[in-house]
Scaffold this active site. Structure first.
Site, PDB file in Angstrom:
ATOM      1  N   CYS A  72       0.833  -1.196   0.000  1.00  0.00           N
ATOM      2  CA  CYS A  72       0.000   0.000   0.000  1.00  0.00           C
ATOM      3  C   CYS A  72       0.874   1.254   0.000  1.00  0.00           C
ATOM      4  CB  CYS A  72      -0.907  -0.006   1.224  1.00  0.00           C
ATOM      5  SG  CYS A  72      -2.068   1.391   1.283  1.00  0.00           S
TER       6      CYS A  72
ATOM      7  N   ASP B  41       0.388   3.843   1.676  1.00  0.00           N
ATOM      8  CA  ASP B  41       0.288   4.501   2.987  1.00  0.00           C
ATOM      9  C   ASP B  41       1.667   4.931   3.489  1.00  0.00           C
ATOM     10  OD1 ASP B  41       0.086   4.784   5.961  1.00  0.00           O
ATOM     11  OD2 ASP B  41      -1.990   4.192   5.592  1.00  0.00           O
TER      12      ASP B  41
ATOM     13  N   ARG C 114       2.807   5.346   6.317  1.00  0.00           N
ATOM     14  CA  ARG C 114       3.272   4.695   7.558  1.00  0.00           C
ATOM     15  C   ARG C 114       3.842   3.305   7.315  1.00  0.00           C
ATOM     16  NH1 ARG C 114      -2.476   4.898  10.269  1.00  0.00           N
ATOM     17  NH2 ARG C 114      -2.901   4.248   8.118  1.00  0.00           N
TER      18      ARG C 114
ATOM     19  N   HIS D 247      -2.331  -3.848   5.122  1.00  0.00           N
ATOM     20  CA  HIS D 247      -2.095  -3.422   6.504  1.00  0.00           C
ATOM     21  C   HIS D 247      -3.413  -3.034   7.165  1.00  0.00           C
ATOM     22  CE1 HIS D 247      -2.570   1.020   5.944  1.00  0.00           C
ATOM     23  NE2 HIS D 247      -2.246   0.710   4.696  1.00  0.00           N
TER      24      HIS D 247
ATOM     25  N   CYS E 143      -6.223   0.445   7.056  1.00  0.00           N
ATOM     26  CA  CYS E 143      -5.976   0.906   5.688  1.00  0.00           C
ATOM     27  C   CYS E 143      -7.064   1.892   5.278  1.00  0.00           C
ATOM     28  CB  CYS E 143      -5.953  -0.280   4.727  1.00  0.00           C
ATOM     29  SG  CYS E 143      -5.681   0.185   2.992  1.00  0.00           S
TER      30      CYS E 143
END
Length: 208
Positions: free
Chosen positions: A41, A43, A45, A97, A100
């Site tokens: 992803c 993302d 983080r 994750h 999400c």
């Protein structure tokens, strides 16, 4: 983090690498031979190399919203074919994750503009597994389970591709499904039954 900080960090990183190996960048310039393709992803983080403790050159990485493998996404398909056919990776990982944002957004009824057709693919995952998901009353647990099921379905999408099928037959390439628990830092292996999925879909998706 501002731009000035980025360049200062880069200088420090270069100095750190050269302090342990004066030929570090010379070796890096000679090419790559990763054994793993990681599809994750976007993302901010969830950084692929950091969570696996991987060094530059060890992992070929593709990231998008909600770690999707969509057959008409030329970006993802190009990455997969290059990694499998040219880099000869031995393993492919789809890693989702928990928490999400893409998965959560897909479950909202709001019009999200250009994101709508992308998120529709996640909604399709929900549709396929709606009986199981609708039985989960807690929304957080439901989203977490949808994250896991989405990883599973993206692994199936990988198995549908000619490149993966051919590499499995010729050199035993495997597909894995993982989830990163953003609350604990742990990587969770969903233990995807790769060969079972492969056998199950070959009647329809077999490609020579």
């Amino acid at each position: 983090m501002n731009i000035d900080t980025v360049f200062e960090n880069n200088k420090n990183w270069i100095a750190e690498r050269l302090s342990t190996d004066s030929d570090y960048f010379k070796k890096m310039g000679q090419g790559q031979k990763p054994e793993l393709l990681y599809i994750g992803c976007s993302d901010s983080r969830v950084t692929a190399e950091e969570l696996m403790g991987a060094e530059p050159g060890e992992v070929f990485v593709h990231r998008n919203i909600a770690n999707m493998v969509i057959s008409i996404d030329l970006n993802a398909m190009s990455v997969i074919n290059y990694a499998v056919d040219h880099l000869k990776v031995k393993q492919i990982v789809v890693c989702g994750h928990y928490a999400c944002g893409g998965v959560q957004a897909a479950m909202e009824s709001a019009d999200l503009g250009i994101l709508n057709p992308w998120l529709r693919n996640i909604r399709d995952v929900y549709r396929i597994h709606r009986a199981e998901l609708n039985a989960i009353e807690d929304n957080t647990e439901k989203y977490d389970r949808l994250v896991e099921l989405n990883v599973k379905e993206q692994c199936v999408n990988l198995i549908k591709t000619a490149a993966v099928q051919k590499a499995f037959r010729e050199r035993g390439l495997k597909v894995h499904g993982w989830v990163f628990d953003i609350h604990t830092g742990k990587l969770i292996d969903l233990k995807i039954d790769f060969e079972g999925y492969l056998k199950d879909i070959m009647e329809i998706y077999h490609l020579d």
